[in-house]
Design a protein around this motif. Structure first.
Motif, mmCIF file in Angstrom:
data_model
loop_
_atom_site.group_PDB
_atom_site.id
_atom_site.type_symbol
_atom_site.label_atom_id
_atom_site.label_comp_id
_atom_site.label_asym_id
_atom_site.label_seq_id
_atom_site.Cartn_x
_atom_site.Cartn_y
_atom_site.Cartn_z
ATOM 1 N N ASP A 111 11.499 64.195 -10.619
ATOM 2 C CA ASP A 111 10.161 64.769 -10.539
ATOM 3 C C ASP A 111 9.525 64.669 -11.920
ATOM 4 O OD1 ASP A 111 7.859 66.204 -10.139
ATOM 5 O OD2 ASP A 111 8.875 68.133 -9.840
ATOM 6 N N LEU A 112 8.493 63.821 -12.055
ATOM 7 C CA LEU A 112 7.869 63.611 -13.352
ATOM 8 C C LEU A 112 7.243 64.887 -13.903
ATOM 9 C CD1 LEU A 112 6.179 60.103 -12.992
ATOM 10 C CD2 LEU A 112 8.415 60.682 -13.937
ATOM 11 N N ALA A 113 6.878 65.807 -13.049
ATOM 12 C CA ALA A 113 6.276 67.050 -13.528
ATOM 13 C C ALA A 113 7.313 67.958 -14.180
ATOM 14 C CB ALA A 113 5.593 67.779 -12.376
ATOM 15 N N ALA A 114 8.590 67.682 -13.947
ATOM 16 C CA ALA A 114 9.645 68.569 -14.430
ATOM 17 C C ALA A 114 10.242 68.152 -15.774
ATOM 18 C CB ALA A 114 10.759 68.657 -13.391
ATOM 19 N N ILE A 115 9.846 66.985 -16.299
ATOM 20 C CA ILE A 115 10.434 66.535 -17.563
ATOM 21 C C ILE A 115 9.333 66.126 -18.530
ATOM 22 C CG2 ILE A 115 12.576 65.741 -16.488
ATOM 23 C CD1 ILE A 115 11.534 62.897 -16.688
ATOM 24 N N ALA A 116 9.698 66.028 -19.802
ATOM 25 C CA ALA A 116 8.755 65.545 -20.802
ATOM 26 C C ALA A 116 8.467 64.079 -20.518
ATOM 27 C CB ALA A 116 9.344 65.726 -22.196
ATOM 28 N N LEU A 117 7.201 63.729 -20.486
ATOM 29 C CA LEU A 117 6.820 62.375 -20.105
ATOM 30 C C LEU A 117 6.718 61.475 -21.327
ATOM 31 C CD1 LEU A 117 4.184 63.195 -17.375
ATOM 32 C CD2 LEU A 117 6.550 62.484 -17.096
ATOM 33 N N SER A 118 7.843 61.059 -21.837
ATOM 34 C CA SER A 118 7.868 60.064 -22.901
ATOM 35 C C SER A 118 8.814 58.964 -22.456
ATOM 36 C CB SER A 118 8.337 60.674 -24.220
ATOM 37 O OG SER A 118 9.717 60.958 -24.174
ATOM 38 N N GLY A 119 8.649 57.783 -23.031
ATOM 39 C CA GLY A 119 9.511 56.678 -22.659
ATOM 40 C C GLY A 119 10.980 56.987 -22.853
ATOM 41 N N ARG A 120 11.308 57.637 -23.958
ATOM 42 C CA ARG A 120 12.715 57.966 -24.231
ATOM 43 C C ARG A 120 13.283 58.891 -23.163
ATOM 44 N NH1 ARG A 120 12.163 57.206 -29.556
ATOM 45 N NH2 ARG A 120 11.030 59.098 -29.994
ATOM 46 N N HIS A 121 12.511 59.906 -22.788
ATOM 47 C CA HIS A 121 12.990 60.855 -21.777
ATOM 48 C C HIS A 121 13.064 60.216 -20.399
ATOM 49 C CE1 HIS A 121 11.544 63.982 -24.764
ATOM 50 N NE2 HIS A 121 12.847 64.128 -24.695
ATOM 51 N N LEU A 122 12.081 59.406 -20.055
ATOM 52 C CA LEU A 122 12.103 58.751 -18.753
ATOM 53 C C LEU A 122 13.303 57.813 -18.645
ATOM 54 C CD1 LEU A 122 8.293 58.040 -18.451
ATOM 55 C CD2 LEU A 122 9.601 59.635 -17.040
ATOM 56 N N LEU A 123 13.572 57.059 -19.718
ATOM 57 C CA LEU A 123 14.725 56.155 -19.724
ATOM 58 C C LEU A 123 16.032 56.932 -19.616
ATOM 59 C CD1 LEU A 123 15.616 53.161 -20.066
ATOM 60 C CD2 LEU A 123 15.820 53.653 -22.504
ATOM 61 N N SER A 124 16.152 58.028 -20.379
ATOM 62 C CA SER A 124 17.394 58.802 -20.357
ATOM 63 C C SER A 124 17.610 59.496 -19.020
ATOM 64 C CB SER A 124 17.419 59.825 -21.499
ATOM 65 O OG SER A 124 16.491 60.859 -21.263
ATOM 66 N N ARG A 125 16.549 59.744 -18.271
ATOM 67 C CA ARG A 125 16.662 60.372 -16.956
ATOM 68 C C ARG A 125 16.844 59.350 -15.840
ATOM 69 N NH1 ARG A 125 16.943 64.406 -19.833
ATOM 70 N NH2 ARG A 125 15.864 66.360 -19.495
ATOM 71 N N GLY A 126 16.886 58.074 -16.195
ATOM 72 C CA GLY A 126 17.114 57.040 -15.196
ATOM 73 C C GLY A 126 15.905 56.685 -14.364
ATOM 74 N N VAL A 127 14.706 57.028 -14.821
ATOM 75 C CA VAL A 127 13.496 56.678 -14.075
ATOM 76 C C VAL A 127 13.218 55.199 -14.312
ATOM 77 C CG1 VAL A 127 11.036 57.121 -13.790
ATOM 78 C CG2 VAL A 127 12.582 59.009 -14.337
ATOM 79 N N PRO A 128 13.190 54.382 -13.264
ATOM 80 C CA PRO A 128 12.962 52.949 -13.464
ATOM 81 C C PRO A 128 11.544 52.680 -13.964
ATOM 82 C CG PRO A 128 13.102 53.462 -11.121
ATOM 83 C CD PRO A 128 13.372 54.729 -11.863
ATOM 84 N N PRO A 129 11.407 51.802 -14.946
ATOM 85 C CA PRO A 129 10.071 51.479 -15.451
ATOM 86 C C PRO A 129 9.296 50.639 -14.439
ATOM 87 C CG PRO A 129 11.721 50.147 -16.558
ATOM 88 C CD PRO A 129 12.465 51.098 -15.660
#
Length: 155
Positions: A111-129
């Motif tokens: 859930d993108l609303a639940a985490i800090a929206l930065s590239g580093r955080h998205l990558l570490s959370r496994g969100v596919p680019p």
């Protein structure tokens, strides 16, 4: 904007006398590699950030635009070591309201609303680019040195 400037997502861009709200906002992360197999954040410049986009661009176009700026900086720095590096950029659309580039963002496992929206955080959370662009050292030298002859981009 800086990588963790979450508040910056709400900023608007000036256009003439009015303020325009970006159509989309993208998060990005630039990484480098000595051999193209192991990637690390590019610490010589801010490795990530946000790219508000008022044009009808997509994540791939944003990735290419950010890389182009990065290579201008590499040229200005004059560090020949950087000409031998691989560069990679991952780009995520932060607009969760509609699919982009064929991806249905509602199916993301995070859930993108639940985490800090930065590239580093998205990558570490496994969100596919939504887009990934990679440049080989030959392509980096070509772009940094300003050779007008286009190189073929591997597919």
């Amino acid at each position: 904007m800086t990588d963790d400037a979450l508040a910056a997502l709400g900023l608007a861009r000036p256009t003439g006398d009015r303020w325009a709200v970006p159509n989309r906002t993208y998060a990005y992360l630039v990484q480098v590699s000595a051999d193209g197999t192991r990637w690390n954040a590019d610490w010589t410049e801010p490795s990530g950030g946000f790219e508000p986009d008022t044009a009808a661009s997509n994540a791939t176009e944003v990735a290419r635009r950010v890389l182009q700026r990065r290579f201008l900086q590499v040229r200005a720095d004059g560090d020949p070591h950087r000409h031998r590096m691989w560069f990679r950029i991952d780009v995520w659309s932060l607009d969760t309201a509609a699919p982009r580039n064929g991806h249905d963002l509602s199916t993301r496992s995070v859930d993108l609303a639940a985490i800090a929206l930065s590239g580093r955080h998205l990558l570490s959370r496994g969100v596919p680019p939504d887009a990934v662009e990679i440049r080989t050292p030959a392509q980096v030298r070509h772009e940094v040195d300003g050779d007008p002859t286009p190189l073929r981009t591997p597919h």
